[in-house]
Design an enzyme around this catalytic site. Sequence first.
Site, PDB file in Angstrom:
ATOM      1  N   GLY A  12       0.827  -1.217   0.000  1.00 54.27           N
ATOM      2  CA  GLY A  12       0.000   0.000   0.000  1.00 54.27           C
ATOM      3  C   GLY A  12       0.852   1.254   0.000  1.00 54.27           C
ATOM      4  N   ASP A  65      -2.935  -7.232  -6.175  1.00 55.87           N
ATOM      5  CA  ASP A  65      -4.015  -7.119  -5.192  1.00 55.87           C
ATOM      6  C   ASP A  65      -3.608  -7.908  -3.954  1.00 55.87           C
ATOM      7  OD1 ASP A  65      -6.276  -7.245  -3.657  1.00 55.87           O
ATOM      8  OD2 ASP A  65      -7.582  -7.984  -5.263  1.00 55.87           O
ATOM      9  N   ASN A  92       0.811  -2.725   5.272  1.00 59.25           N
ATOM     10  CA  ASN A  92       0.093  -1.463   5.432  1.00 59.25           C
ATOM     11  C   ASN A  92      -1.184  -1.370   4.601  1.00 59.25           C
ATOM     12  OD1 ASN A  92      -0.116   1.642   5.798  1.00 59.25           O
ATOM     13  ND2 ASN A  92       0.109   1.368   3.578  1.00 59.25           N
ATOM     14  N   SER A 145      -4.655  -0.371  13.912  1.00 60.02           N
ATOM     15  CA  SER A 145      -5.417   0.878  14.076  1.00 60.02           C
ATOM     16  C   SER A 145      -5.868   1.021  15.522  1.00 60.02           C
ATOM     17  CB  SER A 145      -6.664   0.836  13.187  1.00 60.02           C
ATOM     18  OG  SER A 145      -7.538   1.899  13.479  1.00 60.02           O
ATOM     19  N   SER A 147      -8.683   1.336  15.899  1.00 62.37           N
ATOM     20  CA  SER A 147      -9.909   0.549  15.730  1.00 62.37           C
ATOM     21  C   SER A 147      -9.733  -0.917  16.116  1.00 62.37           C
ATOM     22  CB  SER A 147     -10.392   0.638  14.280  1.00 62.37           C
ATOM     23  OG  SER A 147     -10.725   1.957  13.961  1.00 62.37           O
ATOM     24  N   GLN A 155     -18.154   0.603  10.838  1.00 58.27           N
ATOM     25  CA  GLN A 155     -16.889  -0.105  10.559  1.00 58.27           C
ATOM     26  C   GLN A 155     -16.926  -1.539  11.100  1.00 58.27           C
ATOM     27  OE1 GLN A 155     -14.423   2.836  12.720  1.00 58.27           O
ATOM     28  NE2 GLN A 155     -13.293   3.141  10.824  1.00 58.27           N
ATOM     29  N   TYR A 158     -14.608  -3.668   9.376  1.00 57.31           N
ATOM     30  CA  TYR A 158     -13.226  -3.166   9.367  1.00 57.31           C
ATOM     31  C   TYR A 158     -12.525  -3.388  10.706  1.00 57.31           C
ATOM     32  CZ  TYR A 158      -9.570   0.537   9.248  1.00 57.31           C
ATOM     33  OH  TYR A 158      -8.399   1.245   9.309  1.00 57.31           O
ATOM     34  N   LYS A 162      -8.645  -5.099  12.040  1.00 56.05           N
ATOM     35  CA  LYS A 162      -7.552  -4.381  12.704  1.00 56.05           C
ATOM     36  C   LYS A 162      -7.204  -5.053  14.037  1.00 56.05           C
ATOM     37  CE  LYS A 162      -6.725  -1.851   9.397  1.00 56.05           C
ATOM     38  NZ  LYS A 162      -5.390  -1.714   8.790  1.00 56.05           N
ATOM     39  N   ILE A 191      -6.063   9.693  10.749  1.00 62.37           N
ATOM     40  CA  ILE A 191      -5.017  10.309   9.920  1.00 62.37           C
ATOM     41  C   ILE A 191      -5.683  10.723   8.604  1.00 62.37           C
ATOM     42  CG2 ILE A 191      -2.701   9.950   8.943  1.00 62.37           C
ATOM     43  CD1 ILE A 191      -2.866   9.338  12.009  1.00 62.37           C
ATOM     44  N   ASN A 196     -10.379   8.253   4.348  1.00 61.39           N
ATOM     45  CA  ASN A 196     -11.461   8.908   5.101  1.00 61.39           C
ATOM     46  C   ASN A 196     -11.795  10.308   4.572  1.00 61.39           C
ATOM     47  OD1 ASN A 196      -9.212  10.281   6.009  1.00 61.39           O
ATOM     48  ND2 ASN A 196      -9.103   9.170   7.941  1.00 61.39           N
TER      49      ASN A 196
HETATM   50  N1  LIG Z   1      -6.103   7.010   7.755  1.00 59.18           N
HETATM   51  C1  LIG Z   1      -6.423   6.599   8.982  1.00 59.18           C
HETATM   52  O1  LIG Z   1      -7.047   7.328   9.766  1.00 59.18           O
HETATM   53  C2  LIG Z   1      -6.012   5.255   9.447  1.00 59.18           C
HETATM   54  C3  LIG Z   1      -5.513   4.287   8.588  1.00 59.18           C
HETATM   55  N2  LIG Z   1      -5.151   3.060   9.078  1.00 59.18           N
HETATM   56  C4  LIG Z   1      -4.632   2.038   8.202  1.00 59.18           C
HETATM   57  O2  LIG Z   1      -3.523   2.536   7.500  1.00 59.18           O
HETATM   58  C5  LIG Z   1      -3.364   1.796   6.292  1.00 59.18           C
HETATM   59  C6  LIG Z   1      -3.103   2.766   5.165  1.00 59.18           C
HETATM   60  O3  LIG Z   1      -4.283   3.533   4.959  1.00 59.18           O
HETATM   61  P1  LIG Z   1      -4.265   5.063   4.511  1.00 59.18           P
HETATM   62  O4  LIG Z   1      -2.917   5.474   4.146  1.00 59.18           O
HETATM   63  O5  LIG Z   1      -5.002   5.822   5.523  1.00 59.18           O
HETATM   64  O6  LIG Z   1      -5.230   4.983   3.239  1.00 59.18           O
HETATM   65  P2  LIG Z   1      -4.968   5.221   1.700  1.00 59.18           P
HETATM   66  O7  LIG Z   1      -6.264   4.900   1.036  1.00 59.18           O
HETATM   67  O8  LIG Z   1      -4.360   6.553   1.474  1.00 59.18           O
HETATM   68  O9  LIG Z   1      -3.881   4.132   1.331  1.00 59.18           O
HETATM   69  C7  LIG Z   1      -4.189   2.771   1.252  1.00 59.18           C
HETATM   70  C8  LIG Z   1      -3.148   2.096   0.406  1.00 59.18           C
HETATM   71  O10 LIG Z   1      -3.478   0.706   0.314  1.00 59.18           O
HETATM   72  C9  LIG Z   1      -3.517   0.330  -1.048  1.00 59.18           C
HETATM   73  N3  LIG Z   1      -4.473  -0.736  -1.278  1.00 59.18           N
HETATM   74  C10 LIG Z   1      -5.802  -0.718  -1.041  1.00 59.18           C
HETATM   75  N4  LIG Z   1      -6.349  -1.868  -1.419  1.00 59.18           N
HETATM   76  C11 LIG Z   1      -5.349  -2.632  -1.896  1.00 59.18           C
HETATM   77  C12 LIG Z   1      -5.280  -3.933  -2.445  1.00 59.18           C
HETATM   78  N5  LIG Z   1      -6.375  -4.694  -2.571  1.00 59.18           N
HETATM   79  N6  LIG Z   1      -4.080  -4.407  -2.846  1.00 59.18           N
HETATM   80  C13 LIG Z   1      -2.965  -3.656  -2.722  1.00 59.18           C
HETATM   81  N7  LIG Z   1      -2.961  -2.428  -2.214  1.00 59.18           N
HETATM   82  C14 LIG Z   1      -4.149  -1.928  -1.810  1.00 59.18           C
HETATM   83  C15 LIG Z   1      -3.909   1.596  -1.792  1.00 59.18           C
HETATM   84  O11 LIG Z   1      -3.564   1.540  -3.175  1.00 59.18           O
HETATM   85  C16 LIG Z   1      -3.127   2.639  -1.017  1.00 59.18           C
HETATM   86  O12 LIG Z   1      -1.802   2.715  -1.468  1.00 59.18           O
HETATM   87  C17 LIG Z   1      -4.624   0.957   6.143  1.00 59.18           C
HETATM   88  O13 LIG Z   1      -4.349  -0.361   6.527  1.00 59.18           O
HETATM   89  C18 LIG Z   1      -5.586   1.598   7.121  1.00 59.18           C
HETATM   90  O14 LIG Z   1      -6.543   0.703   7.589  1.00 59.18           O
HETATM   91  C19 LIG Z   1      -5.254   2.760  10.406  1.00 59.18           C
HETATM   92  C20 LIG Z   1      -5.735   3.678  11.283  1.00 59.18           C
HETATM   93  C21 LIG Z   1      -6.153   4.979  10.883  1.00 59.18           C
HETATM   94  C1  LIG Z   2     -10.863   5.273   8.120  1.00 60.54           C
HETATM   95  C2  LIG Z   2     -10.981   5.875   9.498  1.00 60.54           C
HETATM   96  O1  LIG Z   2     -11.266   7.223   9.386  1.00 60.54           O
HETATM   97  C3  LIG Z   2      -9.705   5.726  10.244  1.00 60.54           C
HETATM   98  O2  LIG Z   2      -9.245   4.426  10.082  1.00 60.54           O
HETATM   99  C4  LIG Z   2      -9.155   3.846  11.265  1.00 60.54           C
HETATM  100  O3  LIG Z   2      -8.608   2.789  11.417  1.00 60.54           O
HETATM  101  C5  LIG Z   2      -9.751   4.632  12.323  1.00 60.54           C
HETATM  102  O4  LIG Z   2     -11.039   4.213  12.566  1.00 60.54           O
HETATM  103  C6  LIG Z   2      -9.708   5.990  11.732  1.00 60.54           C
HETATM  104  O5  LIG Z   2     -10.632   6.861  12.213  1.00 60.54           O
END
Ligand SMILES: NC(=O)C1=CN([C@@H]2O[C@H](COP(=O)(O)OP(=O)(O)OC[C@H]3O[C@@H](n4cnc5c(N)ncnc54)[C@H](O)[C@@H]3O)[C@@H](O)[C@H]2O)C=CC1
Ligand SMILES: C[C@H](O)[C@@H]1OC(=O)[C@H](O)[C@@H]1O
Length: 255
Positions: A12, A65, A92, A145, A147, A155, A158, A162, A191, A196
């Site tokens: 990711g 994927d 990630n 997370s 979460s 969620q 989801y 986590k 974040i 989100n």
């Molecule tokens: N943004 C937030 O508030 C929080 C995010 N997280 C976790 O952080 C991680 C990264 O998320 P973010 O950077 O926030 O979101 P984002 O949407 O910016 O990035 C997600 C990344 O995962 C990749 N991805 C999604 N589905 C995929 C698949 N099937 N195969 C390969 N790659 C795939 C996307 O292409 C992207 O690069 C996630 O696991 C999310 O659950 C955890 C807590 C809070």
């Molecule tokens: C996608 C949510 O906004 C984000 O992802 C999580 O894991 C937490 O619930 C955050 O709020």
Amino acid sequence: MLLAGKRVVITGASRGIGRAIALGCARHGADVMLGHSGRSSADDILTLRHQIEVLGRKVADQAGDIGDPDTGAALIAMAVEQLGGVDVFISNAGICPFHAFLDMPQETYYRTVNTNLNGAYFAVQAAARQMQQQGEGGAIIAVSSISALVGGGMQTHYTPTKAGLLSLMQSCAIALGPLGIRCNALLPGTIETDINREDLADPHKRSTMQNRIPLGRLGQPEDLVGPAVFLASDLARYVTGASLLVDGGMYVNLQ
Ligand SMILES: NC(=O)C1=CN([C@@H]2O[C@H](COP(=O)(O)OP(=O)(O)OC[C@H]3O[C@@H](n4cnc5c(N)ncnc54)[C@H](O)[C@@H]3O)[C@@H](O)[C@H]2O)C=CC1
Ligand SMILES: C[C@H](O)[C@@H]1OC(=O)[C@H](O)[C@@H]1O
């Protein structure tokens, strides 16, 4: 240079938290293998590759994927080919398609669990097998997370993934400790990323989330870099089975 000489593989990596961590690892001296879905714009990966190359680090990327159980092994094989091995694996990639519980489509549920947990499981296994073969230990980090510890009404598909990742790191810490492979979980709070963007576009939801955070602001992807680099580095050589909340204090804020 906390990661000089280390070879980091991260899933990711094209956007958000993964992208920030990938670049942060390179700034700390690591060569980096970028896993990505292939669905985001080619520019995202090309720009990131360029940013890493100008730091003088090796970089390679592979699309796939992560919900496919074979993607992790293919990514690790490519890292061995391009970087010569794997010292750090960061799981990630994840999705959070907000949806109510009572009418949750089966497709949304299974896609979320496959992407966030099932694919991550087999990717972690592939990374650990490679580290075992190298015989020099390693570090595995799962981006879980806040979460994992608290619920979310939209969620329900989801949060179990986590919690599952957190539990996976705890069990892997036991399974892989004898091999010198450390396994830890990062627990981001809220974040601001693509995941989100729509949810936080609602001003009420945004201010509710922000008001819960003692440090007074939503997180940015760069806030995860220091904690990830620390857990990946030898500074954390006696840290395994741990979880690190990176949430501006959100979790502890009851009243
Ligand atoms: N943004 C937030 O508030 C929080 C995010 N997280 C976790 O952080 C991680 C990264 O998320 P973010 O950077 O926030 O979101 P984002 O949407 O910016 O990035 C997600 C990344 O995962 C990749 N991805 C999604 N589905 C995929 C698949 N099937 N195969 C390969 N790659 C795939 C996307 O292409 C992207 O690069 C996630 O696991 C999310 O659950 C955890 C807590 C809070
Ligand atoms: C996608 C949510 O906004 C984000 O992802 C999580 O894991 C937490 O619930 C955050 O709020």
